[in-house]
Design an enzyme around this catalytic site. Structure first.
Site, PDB file in Angstrom:
ATOM      1  N   ASP A  85       0.799  -1.240   0.000  1.00 28.15           N
ATOM      2  CA  ASP A  85       0.000   0.000   0.000  1.00 28.15           C
ATOM      3  C   ASP A  85       0.826   1.281   0.000  1.00 28.15           C
ATOM      4  O   ASP A  85       1.953   1.324   0.453  1.00 28.15           O
ATOM      5  CB  ASP A  85      -0.967   0.007   1.199  1.00 28.15           C
ATOM      6  CG  ASP A  85      -0.282  -0.155   2.546  1.00 28.15           C
ATOM      7  OD1 ASP A  85       0.729  -0.882   2.637  1.00 28.15           O
ATOM      8  OD2 ASP A  85      -0.745   0.458   3.521  1.00 28.15           O
ATOM      9  N   GLU A 143      -0.598  -2.088   5.153  1.00 25.13           N
ATOM     10  CA  GLU A 143       0.279  -1.989   6.329  1.00 25.13           C
ATOM     11  C   GLU A 143       0.101  -0.652   7.032  1.00 25.13           C
ATOM     12  O   GLU A 143       0.237  -0.551   8.247  1.00 25.13           O
ATOM     13  CB  GLU A 143       1.750  -2.188   5.924  1.00 25.13           C
ATOM     14  CG  GLU A 143       2.703  -2.343   7.102  1.00 25.13           C
ATOM     15  CD  GLU A 143       3.042  -1.041   7.815  1.00 25.13           C
ATOM     16  OE1 GLU A 143       3.174  -1.057   9.049  1.00 25.13           O
ATOM     17  OE2 GLU A 143       3.159  -0.002   7.137  1.00 25.13           O
TER      18      GLU A 143
HETATM   19 ZN   LIG Z   1       5.163   3.623   6.441  1.00 25.19          ZN
HETATM   20 ZN   LIG Z   2       6.488   0.947   5.514  1.00 27.44          ZN
END
Ligand SMILES: [Zn+2]
Ligand SMILES: [Zn+2]
Length: 400
Positions: A85, A143
């Site tokens: 991401d 994440e």
């Molecule tokens: Zn980051």
């Molecule tokens: Zn990262």
């Protein structure tokens, strides 16, 4: 290989892919996607894995992809993880391959992680006759968006069938120069939790404070008092951060509002201290508000746990990394109060999360992760491929 860094030794299989890794990274860089929206990214990942003859499962934790590569015979199972991401940020790096998805940017290096892991898959698929056991390539969503994609992928079974024995992953790290690899034992990144507080007062005229209960004054004392948890309640040698990140209340300069809202984060590296934090914070909020005639609500949500490297796996990774960049360039990257959902994999399976040096002041690559100016030295990419490929081959051949 010449042109990377004088200390780096790459295998010919990886050296010849150096340019294609950069192309791949730039492709991902131009189309960053936010957490759980990585459709284009994951579609390309799945397509490339399938073309390598790797078994692919898509739609894991919405946009996650699992690739499973089986070697020649029975053996252990290794999980390699990349996050896919980007961040909600307008890119200002000025590179020709800058984001074309406005308002979204790969400002943490996850484009590089995805390109590295896809290339590791390519290298290992080419030599599948030379190892036994299984490699699981985990391309996870979100994440940057707690509760994150790692936990959801684990809940959807990526650690089973076959059961994973070891987990490895890496983060490009501009805090280390390219050509160095950071390997550390034990806790390397903090846990991240969130708290939300509402201070309920009684609204009144700004000129007659005695007729109300001012939630802004109460909230200000709460902010100050919360810091005493760090300064007076936990041992000075235990790193803990309490940050109030938002404080909202009021609509006019001459009105005392009826409530104020605060939110913030707690970071620790000690699981026991972390467990105690909700009660400590709530006690202070209760004491301050009741002493000042206000009421409150308090909510505490646990986020990513502490990222902990297994001591033996870190020692193993240090040996493998040393053969690639030279022992003197395998260093400690230290502990940070940032957090990572790689922590969930490492909580479930002993493993090691590595920090791959990617800064280069000579090329102006000095901006921190999450900056709109962020970029990293792409010479780090083939080193990352070599590192994860060699770790996997060494682990599966029992060299741990
Ligand atoms: Zn980051
Ligand atoms: Zn990262």
């Amino acid at each position: 290989m010449a042109g990377i860094a004088p200390n780096v030794v790459l295998s010919p299989e990886v050296a010849q892919l150096a340019e294609s890794i950069i192309d791949l990274r730039r492709t991902f860089h131009q189309w960053p996607e936010l957490g759980f929206q990585e459709q284009r990214t994951s579609a390309l990942v799945a397509e490339r894995l399938r073309a390598l003859g790797i078994e692919v499962r898509t739609g894991v934790a919405q946009t996650g992809v699992l690739g499973v590569l089986r070697g020649e015979g029975e053996g252990k199972s290794v999980l390699l993880r990349a996050d896919m991401d980007g961040l909600p940020l307008e890119e200002a790096s000025g590179v020709p391959y800058a984001s074309q998805n406005h308002g979204v940017m790969h400002a943490c290096g996850h484009d590089g992680h995805t390109a590295i892991l896809l290339t590791v898959a390519r290298v290992l698929a080419q030599c599948r006759q030379q190892f036994s056991g299984t490699v699981k390539f985990v391309f996870q969503p979100a994440e940057e968006l707690p509760p994150g994609g790692a936990k959801a992928m684990i809940e959807e079974g990526v650690l089973e069938n076959p059961r994973v024995d070891a987990a490895f992953g890496l983060h490009l790290w501009n805090g280390l120069p390219v050509g160095k690899i950071g390997v550390d034992n034990g806790p390397i990144m903090a846990s991240v939790d969130r708290f939300d507080i509402v201070i309920k007062g009684v609204g009144s005229h700004g000129a007659y404070p005695h007729t109300g209960v001012d939630p802004i004054v109460v909230g200000s004392h709460v902010v100050a008092a919360l810091q005493t948890v760090v300064s007076r309640e936990v041992p000075p040698l235990a790193p803990v951060v309490v940050t109030v990140g938002t404080f909202q209340g009021g609509t006019a300069f001459n009105v005392i509002p009826s409530q104020a809202e605060l939110s913030g984060t707690v970071r620790t590296i000690d699981a026991r201290i972390r467990e105690e934090m909700p009660a400590r914070l709530e006690r202070i909020v209760r004491g301050v508000t009741s002493g000042m005639r206000a009421e409150f609500s308090f909510n505490y949500a646990f986020g990513y746990p502490v990222t902990v490297n297994d001591v033996n796996r870190a020692q193993f990774a240090r040996r493998v990394a040393g053969a690639i960049v030279g022992d003197a360039n395998v260093v400690s990257a230290g502990m940070t109060m940032g957090a990572e959902d790689m922590s969930y994999f490492l909580e479930a399976v002993p493993g090691c999360y590595l920090r791959l040096g990617s800064g280069n002041p000579d090329k102006g690559l000095i901006h921190p992760h999450h900056s709109a100016l962020f970029n990293f030295d792409e010479a780090a990419l083939p080193i990352g491929v070599e590192l994860l490929a060699q770790l996997t081959l060494a682990y599966l051949s029992g060299q741990e």
